[in-house]
Design a protein around this motif. Structure first.
Motif, mmCIF file in Angstrom:
data_model
loop_
_atom_site.group_PDB
_atom_site.id
_atom_site.type_symbol
_atom_site.label_atom_id
_atom_site.label_comp_id
_atom_site.label_asym_id
_atom_site.label_seq_id
_atom_site.Cartn_x
_atom_site.Cartn_y
_atom_site.Cartn_z
ATOM 1 N N THR A 102 47.521 117.019 -75.149
ATOM 2 C CA THR A 102 47.955 117.056 -75.754
ATOM 3 C C THR A 102 46.639 116.759 -77.179
ATOM 4 O O THR A 102 45.911 116.472 -76.657
ATOM 5 C CB THR A 102 48.307 114.965 -75.876
ATOM 6 O OG1 THR A 102 49.201 115.110 -74.396
ATOM 7 C CG2 THR A 102 48.854 114.576 -76.953
ATOM 8 N N VAL A 104 46.359 114.211 -80.359
ATOM 9 C CA VAL A 104 46.843 113.413 -81.237
ATOM 10 C C VAL A 104 45.793 113.697 -82.753
ATOM 11 O O VAL A 104 45.086 114.251 -82.652
ATOM 12 C CB VAL A 104 46.393 111.869 -80.758
ATOM 13 C CG1 VAL A 104 46.793 110.439 -81.116
ATOM 14 C CG2 VAL A 104 46.959 111.741 -79.842
ATOM 15 N N GLU A 138 50.510 110.318 -84.482
ATOM 16 C CA GLU A 138 50.546 108.830 -85.124
ATOM 17 C C GLU A 138 51.373 108.285 -86.031
ATOM 18 O O GLU A 138 50.929 108.896 -87.176
ATOM 19 C CB GLU A 138 49.145 108.545 -83.875
ATOM 20 C CG GLU A 138 49.235 107.286 -83.727
ATOM 21 C CD GLU A 138 47.548 107.226 -83.524
ATOM 22 O OE1 GLU A 138 47.603 105.904 -82.989
ATOM 23 O OE2 GLU A 138 46.610 107.888 -83.454
ATOM 24 N N THR A 188 52.948 110.174 -81.628
ATOM 25 C CA THR A 188 52.424 109.065 -80.365
ATOM 26 C C THR A 188 52.440 107.556 -81.157
ATOM 27 O O THR A 188 52.804 107.596 -82.512
ATOM 28 C CB THR A 188 50.377 109.351 -81.058
ATOM 29 O OG1 THR A 188 50.070 110.840 -80.003
ATOM 30 C CG2 THR A 188 49.724 108.146 -80.402
ATOM 31 N N ASP A 190 51.375 103.758 -81.556
ATOM 32 C CA ASP A 190 50.392 102.939 -81.345
ATOM 33 C C ASP A 190 50.931 101.959 -81.458
ATOM 34 O O ASP A 190 51.370 101.453 -82.670
ATOM 35 C CB ASP A 190 49.160 103.349 -82.261
ATOM 36 C CG ASP A 190 48.218 102.991 -81.884
ATOM 37 O OD1 ASP A 190 48.299 101.221 -82.591
ATOM 38 O OD2 ASP A 190 46.430 103.239 -82.100
ATOM 39 N N HIS A 214 53.116 110.279 -76.215
ATOM 40 C CA HIS A 214 52.058 109.746 -76.221
ATOM 41 C C HIS A 214 52.153 108.338 -76.677
ATOM 42 O O HIS A 214 52.933 108.029 -77.467
ATOM 43 C CB HIS A 214 50.936 110.970 -76.893
ATOM 44 C CG HIS A 214 49.213 109.970 -76.618
ATOM 45 N ND1 HIS A 214 48.556 110.850 -75.836
ATOM 46 C CD2 HIS A 214 48.459 109.691 -77.004
ATOM 47 C CE1 HIS A 214 47.954 110.434 -74.833
ATOM 48 N NE2 HIS A 214 47.597 109.693 -76.653
ATOM 49 N N HIS A 216 49.447 104.849 -77.662
ATOM 50 C CA HIS A 216 48.393 104.542 -77.726
ATOM 51 C C HIS A 216 48.461 102.420 -76.600
ATOM 52 O O HIS A 216 49.625 101.981 -77.780
ATOM 53 C CB HIS A 216 47.611 103.951 -78.887
ATOM 54 C CG HIS A 216 47.292 105.734 -79.104
ATOM 55 N ND1 HIS A 216 46.494 105.948 -80.223
ATOM 56 C CD2 HIS A 216 46.228 106.737 -78.084
ATOM 57 C CE1 HIS A 216 45.760 106.769 -80.147
ATOM 58 N NE2 HIS A 216 46.081 107.398 -78.561
#
Length: 284
Positions: A102, A104, A138, A188, A190, A214, A216
């Motif tokens: 991955t 990011v 993200e 991603t 977060d 993904h 965070h």
């Protein structure tokens, strides 16, 4: 122990989580505490930019690199050159060399016009040309004007009064700090950024859908600055989102990305990381 029939979600440690300590410290903490790997933040520290040196650390500590965070922060604008297009290509190649699956990356800044115009196509092409590689865009947050009146508890209360809306501000990202406004294959999520932006993390995870690969893991209270608290210490529905993802067969990665700058000792930092890992294991 993994419950029979449930997928094991790898839980990694971002090297940014040990700042101001160095990249090797992150590998050491990850090995000592039992993380499944690390996410390498490529930034000003020379060793973070050196694939060969990172391979040596990975072997020495027995900790794999799960993901690589491209050098796309304001403070890393000159790391690996100044061309964001070639930097993203280099990030993918570095991730492959490290065995990471991955990369990011943040949405482009507004002033990176050529990069921004071609960003969706470049991300899609990199994934197509590099089989098995996930380039996960993200979610970010706006620059909130109320930061001028205090970035701490006061800004949290102001966000609450506005019903979770960030108020007057501007986005530094093109076209938006919410990557689902454009649409990418992979994302991603977060949680510290959802807190600062006022985005509903549950709704965002649902918009990202199967493309969410993904996490965070962090937390926030809604302050006008990016807090990256230990998950569970803020107001974000981190546990709720994690449990929902597990229920629908999440096959991505989770990485602890918390702020430990205020830790006075290695023991304090280790305790925060260990508590974060326990939270992740419980809810994933």
């Amino acid at each position: 122990m993994t419950t029979p029939g449930r997928r094991h979600v790898p839980v990694g440690l971002s090297t940014a989580s040990v700042y101001p300590q160095n990249t090797e410290s992150a590998f050491r903490f990850a090995a000592e505490l039992g993380f499944d790997g690390i996410e390498l933040m490529v930034w000003a520290e020379p060793i973070s930019q050196d694939v060969g040196a990172i391979k040596q650390l990975s072997r020495a500590y027995g900790v794999p690199v799960l993901a690589l965070h491209a050098p796309c922060l304001l403070i890393t604008q000159r790391v690996w050159g100044s061309d964001p297009i070639s930097k993203l290509v280099r990030s993918v190649h570095a991730a492959e060399a490290l065995g990471a699956s991955t990369v990011v990356v943040h949405p482009p800044f507004r002033w990176q016009r050529i990069y921004a115009d071609g960003f969706p196509d470049q991300v899609a092409e990199l994934e197509s040309d590099n089989e098995g590689m996930v380039v996960a865009v993200e979610n970010m947050f706006p620059m909130r004007a109320d930061r001028l009146f205090g970035a701490g508890t006061g800004s949290v209360k102001r966000l609450e009064k506005r019903g979770g809306k960030p108020g007057i501000g501007f986005t530094a990202f093109a076209p938006s700090y919410d990557p689902t406004d454009v649409g990418h294959q992979h994302y991603t999520l977060d949680f510290s950024h959802t807190a600062t932006s006022g985005l509903d993390a549950v709704a965002l995870s649902e918009r990202m859908g199967a493309g969410l690969k993904h996490l965070h893991l962090a937390d926030g209270r809604g302050a006008s600055v990016d807090e990256h608290l230990v998950p569970g210490d803020g107001t974000q529905p981190v546990a709720e989102v994690c449990q929902a993802l597990v229920a629908r067969g999440f096959d991505g990665q989770a990485v602890l990305e918390i702020n430990t700058q205020n830790a006075r000792t290695a023991t304090e930092r280790s305790a925060a990381l260990e508590r974060s890992l326990a939270f992740a294991r419980q809810h994933l």
